[in-house]
Structure formats: structure tokens, C-alpha cells
Design a protein around this motif. Structure first.
Motif, PDB file in Angstrom:
ATOM      1  N   TRP A   1     -61.211  42.027 144.798  1.00 57.12           N
ATOM      2  CA  TRP A   1     -59.713  41.639 144.943  1.00 57.12           C
ATOM      3  C   TRP A   1     -59.034  42.870 144.147  1.00 57.12           C
ATOM      4  CZ3 TRP A   1     -57.745  41.933 140.044  1.00 57.12           C
ATOM      5  CH2 TRP A   1     -58.591  41.507 138.997  1.00 57.12           C
ATOM      6  N   ILE A   2     -57.861  43.101 144.522  1.00 54.07           N
ATOM      7  CA  ILE A   2     -56.875  44.006 143.995  1.00 54.07           C
ATOM      8  C   ILE A   2     -55.572  43.639 143.555  1.00 54.07           C
ATOM      9  CG2 ILE A   2     -55.702  46.465 144.033  1.00 54.07           C
ATOM     10  CD1 ILE A   2     -58.377  47.036 146.200  1.00 54.07           C
ATOM     11  N   LEU A   3     -54.832  43.978 142.651  1.00 54.38           N
ATOM     12  CA  LEU A   3     -53.721  43.573 142.292  1.00 54.38           C
ATOM     13  C   LEU A   3     -52.840  45.080 142.177  1.00 54.38           C
ATOM     14  CD1 LEU A   3     -53.779  41.104 139.082  1.00 54.38           C
ATOM     15  CD2 LEU A   3     -53.002  40.644 141.439  1.00 54.38           C
ATOM     16  N   SER A   4     -51.848  44.872 143.383  1.00 51.45           N
ATOM     17  CA  SER A   4     -51.320  46.367 143.567  1.00 51.45           C
ATOM     18  C   SER A   4     -49.777  45.903 144.015  1.00 51.45           C
ATOM     19  CB  SER A   4     -51.943  47.150 144.316  1.00 51.45           C
ATOM     20  OG  SER A   4     -51.992  46.910 145.790  1.00 51.45           O
ATOM     21  N   LYS A   5     -49.179  46.997 144.009  1.00 55.08           N
ATOM     22  CA  LYS A   5     -47.606  46.926 144.494  1.00 55.08           C
ATOM     23  C   LYS A   5     -47.456  47.020 146.040  1.00 55.08           C
ATOM     24  CE  LYS A   5     -45.533  48.129 140.281  1.00 55.08           C
ATOM     25  NZ  LYS A   5     -44.068  47.900 139.877  1.00 55.08           N
ATOM     26  N   SER A   6     -48.546  47.508 146.675  1.00 52.05           N
ATOM     27  CA  SER A   6     -48.490  47.734 148.079  1.00 52.05           C
ATOM     28  C   SER A   6     -49.961  48.023 148.809  1.00 52.05           C
ATOM     29  CB  SER A   6     -47.560  48.629 148.549  1.00 52.05           C
ATOM     30  OG  SER A   6     -47.988  50.101 148.267  1.00 52.05           O
ATOM     31  N   LEU A   7     -49.863  47.629 150.124  1.00 53.98           N
ATOM     32  CA  LEU A   7     -51.165  47.985 151.033  1.00 53.98           C
ATOM     33  C   LEU A   7     -50.611  48.607 152.187  1.00 53.98           C
ATOM     34  CD1 LEU A   7     -54.206  47.522 151.894  1.00 53.98           C
ATOM     35  CD2 LEU A   7     -53.271  45.188 152.224  1.00 53.98           C
ATOM     36  N   ASN A   8     -51.274  50.003 152.325  1.00 49.97           N
ATOM     37  CA  ASN A   8     -51.042  50.529 153.930  1.00 49.97           C
ATOM     38  C   ASN A   8     -52.222  50.576 154.570  1.00 49.97           C
ATOM     39  OD1 ASN A   8     -48.016  50.555 153.266  1.00 49.97           O
ATOM     40  ND2 ASN A   8     -48.522  51.796 151.447  1.00 49.97           N
ATOM     41  N   TYR A   9     -52.002  50.862 155.784  1.00 47.65           N
ATOM     42  CA  TYR A   9     -53.312  51.275 156.857  1.00 47.65           C
ATOM     43  C   TYR A   9     -52.812  52.549 157.339  1.00 47.65           C
ATOM     44  CZ  TYR A   9     -54.475  46.420 156.152  1.00 47.65           C
ATOM     45  OH  TYR A   9     -54.897  45.240 155.531  1.00 47.65           O
ATOM     46  N   GLU A  10     -53.705  53.438 157.617  1.00 44.84           N
ATOM     47  CA  GLU A  10     -53.376  54.939 158.249  1.00 44.84           C
ATOM     48  C   GLU A  10     -54.395  55.257 158.859  1.00 44.84           C
ATOM     49  OE1 GLU A  10     -53.033  59.353 156.424  1.00 44.84           O
ATOM     50  OE2 GLU A  10     -51.682  57.830 155.467  1.00 44.84           O
ATOM     51  N   ARG A  11     -54.227  55.571 160.085  1.00 42.50           N
ATOM     52  CA  ARG A  11     -55.135  55.984 161.246  1.00 42.50           C
ATOM     53  C   ARG A  11     -55.645  57.468 160.518  1.00 42.50           C
ATOM     54  NH1 ARG A  11     -54.639  55.401 167.505  1.00 42.50           N
ATOM     55  NH2 ARG A  11     -56.555  56.194 168.192  1.00 42.50           N
ATOM     56  N   ILE A  12     -56.896  57.579 160.652  1.00 36.28           N
ATOM     57  CA  ILE A  12     -57.316  59.034 160.282  1.00 36.28           C
ATOM     58  C   ILE A  12     -57.747  59.719 161.386  1.00 36.28           C
ATOM     59  CG2 ILE A  12     -59.342  60.408 159.125  1.00 36.28           C
ATOM     60  CD1 ILE A  12     -59.542  58.045 157.144  1.00 36.28           C
ATOM     61  N   LYS A  13     -57.032  61.004 161.870  1.00 35.12           N
ATOM     62  CA  LYS A  13     -57.379  61.484 162.912  1.00 35.12           C
ATOM     63  C   LYS A  13     -58.775  62.126 163.210  1.00 35.12           C
ATOM     64  CE  LYS A  13     -52.349  62.275 163.330  1.00 35.12           C
ATOM     65  NZ  LYS A  13     -51.449  62.039 162.813  1.00 35.12           N
TER      66      LYS A  13
ATOM     67  N   TYR B   1     -51.522  40.156 145.194  1.00 40.37           N
ATOM     68  CA  TYR B   1     -52.884  39.705 144.869  1.00 40.37           C
ATOM     69  C   TYR B   1     -53.599  39.880 146.333  1.00 40.37           C
ATOM     70  CZ  TYR B   1     -57.075  36.615 143.941  1.00 40.37           C
ATOM     71  OH  TYR B   1     -58.410  35.915 143.832  1.00 40.37           O
ATOM     72  N   TYR B   2     -54.437  40.939 146.622  1.00 38.32           N
ATOM     73  CA  TYR B   2     -55.360  40.978 147.962  1.00 38.32           C
ATOM     74  C   TYR B   2     -56.971  40.906 147.425  1.00 38.32           C
ATOM     75  CZ  TYR B   2     -51.039  43.801 149.122  1.00 38.32           C
ATOM     76  OH  TYR B   2     -49.683  44.101 149.410  1.00 38.32           O
ATOM     77  N   ASN B   3     -57.185  39.879 148.572  1.00 40.60           N
ATOM     78  CA  ASN B   3     -58.665  39.464 148.687  1.00 40.60           C
ATOM     79  C   ASN B   3     -59.333  40.197 149.459  1.00 40.60           C
ATOM     80  OD1 ASN B   3     -59.177  37.096 146.536  1.00 40.60           O
ATOM     81  ND2 ASN B   3     -57.411  36.433 147.679  1.00 40.60           N
TER      82      ASN B   3
ATOM     83  N   ASP C   1     -62.036  40.944 156.069  1.00 43.08           N
ATOM     84  CA  ASP C   1     -60.778  41.094 156.311  1.00 43.08           C
ATOM     85  C   ASP C   1     -60.166  41.115 154.593  1.00 43.08           C
ATOM     86  OD1 ASP C   1     -58.109  40.436 157.394  1.00 43.08           O
ATOM     87  OD2 ASP C   1     -58.623  38.402 157.839  1.00 43.08           O
ATOM     88  N   ILE C   2     -58.816  41.445 154.733  1.00 40.79           N
ATOM     89  CA  ILE C   2     -58.186  41.642 153.634  1.00 40.79           C
ATOM     90  C   ILE C   2     -56.981  40.623 153.564  1.00 40.79           C
ATOM     91  CG2 ILE C   2     -56.726  43.093 152.174  1.00 40.79           C
ATOM     92  CD1 ILE C   2     -58.610  45.517 153.292  1.00 40.79           C
ATOM     93  N   VAL C   3     -56.836  39.615 152.738  1.00 42.98           N
ATOM     94  CA  VAL C   3     -55.899  38.720 152.733  1.00 42.98           C
ATOM     95  C   VAL C   3     -55.166  38.712 151.444  1.00 42.98           C
ATOM     96  CG1 VAL C   3     -55.684  36.203 152.990  1.00 42.98           C
ATOM     97  CG2 VAL C   3     -57.352  37.317 154.237  1.00 42.98           C
ATOM     98  N   GLU C   4     -53.977  38.465 151.817  1.00 43.28           N
ATOM     99  CA  GLU C   4     -53.060  38.160 150.501  1.00 43.28           C
ATOM    100  C   GLU C   4     -53.049  36.902 149.916  1.00 43.28           C
ATOM    101  OE1 GLU C   4     -48.462  39.367 148.665  1.00 43.28           O
ATOM    102  OE2 GLU C   4     -48.875  40.118 150.838  1.00 43.28           O
ATOM    103  N   GLY C   5     -52.930  36.872 148.753  1.00 43.27           N
ATOM    104  CA  GLY C   5     -53.159  35.405 147.888  1.00 43.27           C
ATOM    105  C   GLY C   5     -52.053  35.118 146.983  1.00 43.27           C
ATOM    106  N   GLU C   6     -51.759  34.027 146.648  1.00 44.97           N
ATOM    107  CA  GLU C   6     -51.094  33.813 145.496  1.00 44.97           C
ATOM    108  C   GLU C   6     -51.217  34.156 144.128  1.00 44.97           C
ATOM    109  OE1 GLU C   6     -47.926  32.584 146.567  1.00 44.97           O
ATOM    110  OE2 GLU C   6     -48.466  32.666 148.468  1.00 44.97           O
ATOM    111  N   VAL C   7     -50.511  34.422 143.310  1.00 47.42           N
ATOM    112  CA  VAL C   7     -50.722  34.796 142.053  1.00 47.42           C
ATOM    113  C   VAL C   7     -51.351  33.809 141.384  1.00 47.42           C
ATOM    114  CG1 VAL C   7     -49.753  35.652 139.840  1.00 47.42           C
ATOM    115  CG2 VAL C   7     -49.094  36.721 141.935  1.00 47.42           C
ATOM    116  N   ASP C   8     -50.758  32.520 141.299  1.00 44.65           N
ATOM    117  CA  ASP C   8     -51.442  31.255 140.809  1.00 44.65           C
ATOM    118  C   ASP C   8     -52.739  31.135 140.950  1.00 44.65           C
ATOM    119  OD1 ASP C   8     -49.006  30.740 139.576  1.00 44.65           O
ATOM    120  OD2 ASP C   8     -48.322  29.245 141.114  1.00 44.65           O
TER     121      ASP C   8
END
Length: 126
Positions: A114-126, A102-104, A56-63
Motif C-alpha cells: 500500500w501507499i499513502l500519497s496525495k495523487s496517483l497518475n498513469y503515463e504511457r511510456i513511448k 490510501y492505495y492498495n 490491481d491498484i484500488v483506493e481504500g478508506e483511511v479508516d
């Protein structure tokens, strides 16, 4: 299509020029998905193995980020990683002020981190 549980990581690419991290995965139905982290600030991956399987990819708290990564932050501080800061509150304020998330990344097998980023998007690949 956001189902990533039990998806195999086919590859990942880190683009420092455009601050993106892209994971390409394939689920159990052999459908491929691109997971795109945009505007990343910092990241850390471990256990990068052939055939890595996402849990899974789960968003966590900055703290939580600073608590869970205290040792790594302490080691990196003298080398200006992930940035030059006086105290941990400065780092937290910077992360919050710049709207980083904060994405775990959890694995059933292999790559996690983990990744610290501004956004997370999912895109289906054809």
C-alpha cells in the motif's frame, strides 16, 4: 491506457527527496506504463519477487488503513513511524487534513502493499 491487470512490474523507484514512488510496468501487449504516486506520506511493500504481476491498484478508506495495518502501526509508533502522534485519531486526522489517499497494490504474483500519497497518475511510456 490505464489497463494494469496482468502487467509485469519491471522496476520501481522511491524518491524520498521529491516524495514520489514510480512503478514501471509492461502489459500483455508489451506496452509500458509509468504509475506515479506523488506526495507520498508512507508506504509498505511485501513479496518483492522477480517477475511480479499486478492484479490491481484500488483506493481504500483511511479508516480501513488503520484497521488493516493496526499491528504495523502499533510496532512503528515507538519509532515515530509513520509520524509522531499521540493516538490513532491524531494520525487519521493528519492523513485526512493533508488529503492523502490510501492505495492498495494487489498482485497476482509477487509485490503487493500500500501507499499513502496525495495523487496517483498513469503515463504511457513511448
Amino acid at each position: 491506457m490505464r489497463k494494469i491487470h496482468d502487467s509485469k512490474i519491471l522496476n520501481y523507484q522511491i524518491d524520498f527527496e521529491y516524495s514520489t514512488i514510480e512503478l514501471k510496468v509492461e502489459n500483455e501487449q508489451n506496452k509500458q506504463l509509468k504509475i506515479l504516486f506523488e506526495g507520498f506520506f508512507a508506504f509498505h511493500f511485501e513479496n518483492q519477487l522477480l517477475g511480479s504481476i499486478l492484479f490491481d491498484i484500488v483506493e481504500g478508506e483511511v479508516d480501513s488503513f488503520v484497521i488493516e495495518n493496526k499491528e504495523m502501526l502499533d510496532k512503528g509508533k515507538d519509532y515515530f513511524w509513520p509520524m509522531d502522534y499521540e493516538n490513532i485519531e491524531d494520525l487519521i486526522n493528519y492523513i485526512q487534513k493533508n488529503s492523502y489517499h490510501y492505495y492498495n497494490i494487489y498482485a497476482s504474483y509477487g509485490l503487493n502493499g500500500w501507499i499513502l500519497s496525495k495523487s496517483l497518475n498513469y503515463e504511457r511510456i513511448k
